[in-house]
Design a protein around this motif. Structure first.
Motif, PDB file in Angstrom:
ATOM      1  N   LYS A 324      16.868  54.466  86.404  1.00 52.83           N
ATOM      2  CA  LYS A 324      17.823  54.624  87.506  1.00 52.83           C
ATOM      3  C   LYS A 324      17.780  56.012  88.137  1.00 52.83           C
ATOM      4  CE  LYS A 324      21.942  56.003  84.846  1.00 52.83           C
ATOM      5  NZ  LYS A 324      23.355  55.667  84.538  1.00 52.83           N
ATOM      6  N   HIS A 325      17.181  56.981  87.432  1.00 50.56           N
ATOM      7  CA  HIS A 325      17.182  58.352  87.938  1.00 50.56           C
ATOM      8  C   HIS A 325      15.934  58.646  88.768  1.00 50.56           C
ATOM      9  CE1 HIS A 325      20.740  59.565  85.707  1.00 50.56           C
ATOM     10  NE2 HIS A 325      20.251  58.945  84.649  1.00 50.56           N
ATOM     11  N   PRO A 326      16.002  59.678  89.630  1.00 48.82           N
ATOM     12  CA  PRO A 326      14.823  60.057  90.408  1.00 48.82           C
ATOM     13  C   PRO A 326      13.742  60.651  89.515  1.00 48.82           C
ATOM     14  CG  PRO A 326      16.845  61.031  91.319  1.00 48.82           C
ATOM     15  CD  PRO A 326      17.175  60.498  89.967  1.00 48.82           C
ATOM     16  N   PRO A 362       3.451  53.818  85.092  1.00 49.93           N
ATOM     17  CA  PRO A 362       4.210  52.555  85.104  1.00 49.93           C
ATOM     18  C   PRO A 362       5.678  52.709  85.464  1.00 49.93           C
ATOM     19  CG  PRO A 362       3.980  53.337  82.860  1.00 49.93           C
ATOM     20  CD  PRO A 362       3.178  54.284  83.720  1.00 49.93           C
ATOM     21  N   ARG A 363       6.147  53.928  85.661  1.00 45.92           N
ATOM     22  CA  ARG A 363       7.566  54.147  85.903  1.00 45.92           C
ATOM     23  C   ARG A 363       7.945  53.887  87.364  1.00 45.92           C
ATOM     24  NH1 ARG A 363       7.900  59.973  82.975  1.00 45.92           N
ATOM     25  NH2 ARG A 363       5.767  60.025  83.818  1.00 45.92           N
ATOM     26  N   GLU A 364       9.057  53.207  87.527  1.00 46.04           N
ATOM     27  CA  GLU A 364       9.671  53.008  88.836  1.00 46.04           C
ATOM     28  C   GLU A 364      11.009  53.738  88.811  1.00 46.04           C
ATOM     29  OE1 GLU A 364       8.460  51.399  91.533  1.00 46.04           O
ATOM     30  OE2 GLU A 364       6.567  51.018  90.481  1.00 46.04           O
ATOM     31  N   TYR A 365      11.234  54.594  89.788  1.00 45.21           N
ATOM     32  CA  TYR A 365      12.410  55.460  89.782  1.00 45.21           C
ATOM     33  C   TYR A 365      13.488  54.960  90.742  1.00 45.21           C
ATOM     34  CZ  TYR A 365       9.157  58.689  87.531  1.00 45.21           C
ATOM     35  OH  TYR A 365       8.235  59.261  86.686  1.00 45.21           O
ATOM     36  N   CYS A 366      14.721  55.346  90.450  1.00 42.31           N
ATOM     37  CA  CYS A 366      15.869  55.006  91.307  1.00 42.31           C
ATOM     38  C   CYS A 366      15.856  53.525  91.670  1.00 42.31           C
ATOM     39  CB  CYS A 366      15.854  55.859  92.580  1.00 42.31           C
ATOM     40  SG  CYS A 366      16.493  57.519  92.348  1.00 42.31           S
ATOM     41  N   MET A 388      17.570  52.807  95.033  1.00 49.55           N
ATOM     42  CA  MET A 388      18.814  53.567  95.159  1.00 49.55           C
ATOM     43  C   MET A 388      18.498  55.017  95.523  1.00 49.55           C
ATOM     44  SD  MET A 388      21.011  52.207  91.903  1.00 49.55           S
ATOM     45  CE  MET A 388      19.858  52.944  90.731  1.00 49.55           C
ATOM     46  N   GLU A 389      19.525  55.679  95.985  1.00 46.02           N
ATOM     47  CA  GLU A 389      19.446  57.111  96.264  1.00 46.02           C
ATOM     48  C   GLU A 389      20.543  57.816  95.472  1.00 46.02           C
ATOM     49  OE1 GLU A 389      19.630  60.232 100.052  1.00 46.02           O
ATOM     50  OE2 GLU A 389      20.285  58.146 100.278  1.00 46.02           O
ATOM     51  N   LYS A 390      20.178  58.887  94.795  1.00 48.77           N
ATOM     52  CA  LYS A 390      21.161  59.656  94.041  1.00 48.77           C
ATOM     53  C   LYS A 390      21.748  60.720  94.955  1.00 48.77           C
ATOM     54  CE  LYS A 390      21.726  62.040  89.584  1.00 48.77           C
ATOM     55  NZ  LYS A 390      21.019  62.529  88.375  1.00 48.77           N
ATOM     56  N   ASP A 394      31.601  64.388  97.289  1.00 45.96           N
ATOM     57  CA  ASP A 394      32.483  65.510  97.634  1.00 45.96           C
ATOM     58  C   ASP A 394      33.220  66.055  96.422  1.00 45.96           C
ATOM     59  OD1 ASP A 394      31.712  65.225 100.276  1.00 45.96           O
ATOM     60  OD2 ASP A 394      33.429  63.942 100.809  1.00 45.96           O
ATOM     61  N   ASP A 395      33.347  65.203  95.377  1.00 35.12           N
ATOM     62  CA  ASP A 395      34.056  65.629  94.164  1.00 35.12           C
ATOM     63  C   ASP A 395      33.150  66.367  93.185  1.00 35.12           C
ATOM     64  OD1 ASP A 395      32.446  63.548  93.410  1.00 35.12           O
ATOM     65  OD2 ASP A 395      34.056  62.282  92.618  1.00 35.12           O
ATOM     66  N   GLY A 396      31.882  66.568  93.568  1.00 32.74           N
ATOM     67  CA  GLY A 396      30.959  67.300  92.706  1.00 32.74           C
ATOM     68  C   GLY A 396      30.189  66.434  91.729  1.00 32.74           C
ATOM     69  N   PHE A 397      30.460  65.128  91.723  1.00 30.42           N
ATOM     70  CA  PHE A 397      29.764  64.212  90.837  1.00 30.42           C
ATOM     71  C   PHE A 397      28.649  63.486  91.595  1.00 30.42           C
ATOM     72  CE2 PHE A 397      33.878  64.726  88.782  1.00 30.42           C
ATOM     73  CZ  PHE A 397      33.514  64.898  87.448  1.00 30.42           C
ATOM     74  N   HIS A 398      27.638  63.068  90.841  1.00 28.39           N
ATOM     75  CA  HIS A 398      26.535  62.331  91.439  1.00 28.39           C
ATOM     76  C   HIS A 398      26.824  60.832  91.424  1.00 28.39           C
ATOM     77  CE1 HIS A 398      24.150  66.076  90.815  1.00 28.39           C
ATOM     78  NE2 HIS A 398      23.555  65.653  91.911  1.00 28.39           N
ATOM     79  N   TYR A 399      26.393  60.168  92.459  1.00 28.29           N
ATOM     80  CA  TYR A 399      26.553  58.730  92.579  1.00 28.29           C
ATOM     81  C   TYR A 399      25.226  58.124  93.054  1.00 28.29           C
ATOM     82  CZ  TYR A 399      31.530  59.835  92.432  1.00 28.29           C
ATOM     83  OH  TYR A 399      32.759  60.300  92.057  1.00 28.29           O
ATOM     84  N   PHE A 400      25.098  56.807  92.825  1.00 24.18           N
ATOM     85  CA  PHE A 400      23.906  56.098  93.277  1.00 24.18           C
ATOM     86  C   PHE A 400      24.285  55.171  94.429  1.00 24.18           C
ATOM     87  CE2 PHE A 400      22.777  57.373  88.996  1.00 24.18           C
ATOM     88  CZ  PHE A 400      21.465  57.785  89.156  1.00 24.18           C
TER      89      PHE A 400
END
Length: 492
Positions: A324-326, A362-366, A388-390, A394-400
């Motif tokens: 799920k991560h970049p 073999p890895r697929e990201y996001c 997805m895009e990470k 505005d609250d300083g947290f990362h979202y997808f």
């Protein structure tokens, strides 16, 4: 140091590895050690930095920085440079009960905190560590150390992973009588069945266990506490009990179609393959075989990578790993300053093998799996995903954020779920009446004792899924606390 300018004169040399095209045809360890002369040169790169962050052993932003067991790395690097291998082995064993394990499977946070690593490739600490211990065994420098006295106190340790083995080793050397119980048919915990043979050959574990057995530790396998032996029997027979049962409850998928046949938990797959390899060299036919099939691994971590490498050796038709991560950056970024772990892109052994075989990583990201579709027989036939895009909120947290028009259908006949572990399996601690919180056994960080007097906990069961070095650290620490408990509270 013997070579104060070595870090300016010599370049880092990678551990020798069997070529990917060759190693995927067997299940042997793919890494071997460098020559003594090359290792001497690598030891010379240790720069006598004055404040060696490599062995500070703390956590920064949830990741290990430096060696958690505080290996005295500069000292044994210097001794290797000088050719004093036996003395280097003595220094290594001062802090590490099982360098043959850490030298193979530890991700080496020590190297991420190496001072030289600020602007140069770090010292090859892990390669040197493994070479020291392997040379020690080869030269018969490692012999049983039989305790000269016995205290008369008895300790039961439940679980034979690195935490349990480290605690057993420490307590045995202090003169207590130790019995280790393991519910599986072989000792070693996740070292035995959770890590594939090509990363850690199992004779390495057996060699150490046999040494511990010669030193006086008793091992009992195929025995589950609460089923084969009651907690009352255990507490009546022993003066203290240590639970080192790991955090082996695997996370499962919760999405449409996840009940389809052909979806397997990663650890079940790896365990079955290793068991069949050890029992019969696969002749018993008990291992799940993915030959000729399209395999998708959901989960971007090390366990998923091990599934990739295993599936490749079984001649899968195709293998992809979804994360799920970049993709990680190629160089250390500003928000990961030294001495933190640099958290940079690496072509791990499994991905190197896949790339050599297919020409691609073999890895697929996001990528997010939206649903699984089964055929008319109920077997998985395809996965539907979206990219997805990470983003930083505005609250300083990362979202997808899902990206429109990026849907894709992937053929798959086998899916491995490698999305981590929820925590400790609750049946045993609940049987003891031990408090569990956040899926971990609640035990004091000061003395590792649970709410049940005389019952202690350490390793992943207490701290959550972690590194082998943290498990060894916890095993050593709980042993010190149990020794105090036996010496003071149970003083005759």
């Amino acid at each position: 140091m013997g070579k104060p300018t070595g870090f300016m004169e010599y370049k880092r040399e990678k551990t020798k590895e069997m070529p990917p095209e060759k190693r995927i045809t067997n299940w042997n360890e793919y890494a071997t050690r460098l020559s003594d002369e090359s290792l001497k040169t690598q030891g010379a790169r240790c720069m006598d930095c004055g404040t060696p962050f490599c062995h500070m052993g703390i956590e920064i932003r949830g990741a290990a920085a430096g060696c958690p067991i505080q290996n005295v790395i500069p000292e044994w690097n210097d001794l290797v440079y000088k050719g004093q291998w036996k003395e280097a082995l003595d220094r290594l064993h001062l802090t590490n009960n099982f360098p043959e394990f850490t030298g193979r499977v530890c991700p080496a946070p020590c190297e991420g905190s190496c001072t030289l690593g600020i602007n140069e490739p770090s010292v090859a600490i892990k390669s040197i560590e493994r070479s020291i211990i392997d040379k020690g065994f080869e030269n018969n420098w490692i012999v049983p150390k039989i305790p000269q006295h016995r205290t008369g106190k008895k300790v039961a340790i439940v679980g034979s992973g690195p935490a349990g083995l480290a605690a057993a080793d420490q307590l045995n050397q202090l003169g207590h009588s130790v019995t280790v119980y393991e519910r599986a048919n072989r000792l070693g915990g996740l070292l035995m069945y959770g890590i594939p043979n090509m990363k850690l050959e199992k004779n390495v574990i057996d060699r150490r266990v046999n040494l511990l057995r010669q030193e006086g530790i008793d091992f009992i396998v195929n025995t589950e506490i609460g089923k084969d032996i009651t907690k009352e029997q255990l507490q009546a027979q022993y003066d203290a009990v240590i639970l080192c049962i790991g955090a082996q409850k695997q996370r499962v998928l919760h999405l449409e179609g996840s009940e389809a046949k052909g979806i397997h938990l990663a650890m079940d797959y790896l365990t079955g393959v290793t068991q069949s390899l050890l029992n019969s060299n696969f002749e018993d036919g008990t291992a799940l075989d993915v030959a000729g099939k399209d395999v998708i691994v959901i989960g971007g971590g090390d366990t998923g990578a091990d599934c990739v490498a295993t599936a490749i050796r079984q001649n899968a038709r195709s293998v992809y790993q979804f994360g799920k991560h970049p993709e990680l950056p190629k160089v250390r970024e500003d928000d990961r300053p030294w001495p933190q772990d640099p958290n940079v892109y690496k072509l791990d052994y499994a991905y190197e093998e896949a790339a050599a075989l297919t020409g691609r990583d073999p890895r697929e990201y996001c990528i997010q799996t939206k649903k699984i579709v089964a055929d008319e027989r109920g077997f998985v036939k395809e996965l539907h995903t979206i990219q997805m895009e990470k983003i930083l909120g505005d609250d300083g947290f990362h979202y997808f954020k899902e990206l429109p028009n990026t849907e894709k259908v992937w053929p798959a006949q086998v899916v491995f779920v490698a999305i981590g572990f929820e925590g400790v399996e609750k049946s045993l601690p609940e049987n003891f009446g031990i408090t569990i919180s956040n899926n971990r056994i609640q035990a004091s960080i000061k003395d590792f004792e649970t709410n049940v007097p005389g019952v202690f906990a350490a390793g992943d069961a207490r701290r959550g899924q972690s590194l082998v070095v943290w498990a060894i650290k916890e095993g050593r620490a709980v042993a010190a606390s149990v020794h105090d408990y036996l010496s003071v509270i149970l003083k005759p």
